[in-house]
Write a protein that holds these residues in place. Structure first.
Motif, PDB file in Angstrom:
ATOM      1  N   PRO A  10      44.194 -50.533  46.916  1.00  0.00           N
ATOM      2  CA  PRO A  10      43.084 -50.032  46.102  1.00  0.00           C
ATOM      3  C   PRO A  10      41.728 -50.518  46.594  1.00  0.00           C
ATOM      4  N   SER A  12      38.437 -52.212  45.667  1.00  0.00           N
ATOM      5  CA  SER A  12      38.115 -53.157  44.592  1.00  0.00           C
ATOM      6  C   SER A  12      36.708 -52.933  44.034  1.00  0.00           C
ATOM      7  N   LEU A  36      33.928 -42.052  42.254  1.00  0.00           N
ATOM      8  CA  LEU A  36      35.094 -42.927  42.321  1.00  0.00           C
ATOM      9  C   LEU A  36      36.320 -42.134  41.894  1.00  0.00           C
ATOM     10  N   GLN A  38      40.091 -42.190  40.822  1.00  0.00           N
ATOM     11  CA  GLN A  38      40.996 -43.171  40.216  1.00  0.00           C
ATOM     12  C   GLN A  38      42.363 -42.521  40.033  1.00  0.00           C
ATOM     13  N   ARG A  40      45.468 -41.412  38.219  1.00  0.00           N
ATOM     14  CA  ARG A  40      45.793 -41.123  36.822  1.00  0.00           C
ATOM     15  C   ARG A  40      47.284 -41.311  36.570  1.00  0.00           C
ATOM     16  N   SER A  86      41.758 -45.046  50.188  1.00  0.00           N
ATOM     17  CA  SER A  86      42.894 -45.959  50.240  1.00  0.00           C
ATOM     18  C   SER A  86      44.038 -45.396  51.064  1.00  0.00           C
ATOM     19  N   VAL A  90      48.507 -47.441  45.460  1.00  0.00           N
ATOM     20  CA  VAL A  90      47.405 -47.643  44.518  1.00  0.00           C
ATOM     21  C   VAL A  90      47.962 -47.322  43.131  1.00  0.00           C
ATOM     22  N   GLY A  93      45.052 -46.321  37.366  1.00  0.00           N
ATOM     23  CA  GLY A  93      43.897 -47.080  36.908  1.00  0.00           C
ATOM     24  C   GLY A  93      43.093 -47.705  38.029  1.00  0.00           C
ATOM     25  N   GLU A  94      43.625 -47.729  39.241  1.00  0.00           N
ATOM     26  CA  GLU A  94      42.909 -48.314  40.374  1.00  0.00           C
ATOM     27  C   GLU A  94      42.175 -47.220  41.158  1.00  0.00           C
ATOM     28  N   ILE A  95      41.157 -47.639  41.915  1.00  0.00           N
ATOM     29  CA  ILE A  95      40.309 -46.714  42.678  1.00  0.00           C
ATOM     30  C   ILE A  95      40.925 -46.445  44.052  1.00  0.00           C
ATOM     31  N   CYS A  96      40.972 -45.139  44.415  1.00  0.00           N
ATOM     32  CA  CYS A  96      41.533 -44.732  45.706  1.00  0.00           C
ATOM     33  C   CYS A  96      40.517 -44.036  46.608  1.00  0.00           C
TER      34      CYS A  96
END
Length: 143
Positions: A10, A12, A36, A38, A40, A86, A90, A93-96
Motif C-alpha cells: 500500500p 502510506s 487517491l 482505495q 473497497r 501499488s 493491498v 481501506g488501504e491506498i493503491c
C-alpha cells in the motif's frame, strides 16, 4: 525516459504527506489536486473483497505511464505531475493509486487529474486479483 512508478504494497499516508511537503518550495504552483484510489470491500457473488493483489508488466506499464505523463503535459498547463501505483497485496481501506497534479491555476489540475486517472484505467497493463475472505479470488474489472 520512463521511471518506475510502482510501490510495493500500500501507499502510506506518510508517503503522500512527504510528497505534498516537497512541493512547498515551488512558489509558481497555485493549485494541487490529488486522487487517491482505495481498495473497497466490495461484495461479489456473496463474497467480500479483503484485498487486491496487484501485478503488472512493469516495463510496459512504466512506458504507458510515461506516455500518459507526456500527453498530460501536452494537453494541460501543468507544473508537476506524479503517479504512484501499488504492486502486491493491498488490503481493503488501504491506498493503491496516488495521482498528484500541480499547476498555477485550479481549473487545469481538476481537468488533468480526471483525464490522467481515466487514462491509467484504460491504457496501463496493471492487473488486480480481488481476494475474498474465503481464500478464493476473481480478476478485477476496471470500470
Amino acid at each position: 525516459m520512463s521511471k518506475n512508478v510502482f510501490v510495493e504494497g500500500p501507499i502510506s499516508p506518510e508517503f503522500i504527506a512527504e510528497s505534498i511537503a516537497k512541493h512547498q518550495s515551488k512558489h509558481t504552483i497555485g493549485a494541487h489536486n490529488i486522487f487517491l484510489g482505495q481498495v473497497r470491500a466490495d461484495v461479489i457473488h456473496d463474497n467480500t473483497v479483503v484485498a487486491i493483489d496487484y501485478s503488472a508488466y512493469k516495463d510496459m506499464a512504466n512506458e504507458a505511464l510515461y506516455a500518459i505523463r507526456e500527453k498530460a503535459f501536452a494537453k494541460f498547463d501543468l507544473t508537476c505531475m506524479h503517479i504512484y501505483h501499488s504492486l502486491g497485496v493491498v488490503k481493503a481501506g488501504e491506498i493503491c493509486l496516488f495521482v498528484f497534479v500541480s499547476a498555477t491555476r485550479r481549473k487545469q489540475v481538476y481537468e488533468a487529474t480526471e483525464a490522467i486517472v481515466n487514462w491509467i484505467k484504460t491504457d496501463v497493463p496493471i492487473f488486480g486479483k480481488e481476494m475474498f475472505e474465503n481464500d478464493t479470488f476473481t480478476w478485477k474489472q476496471n470500470t
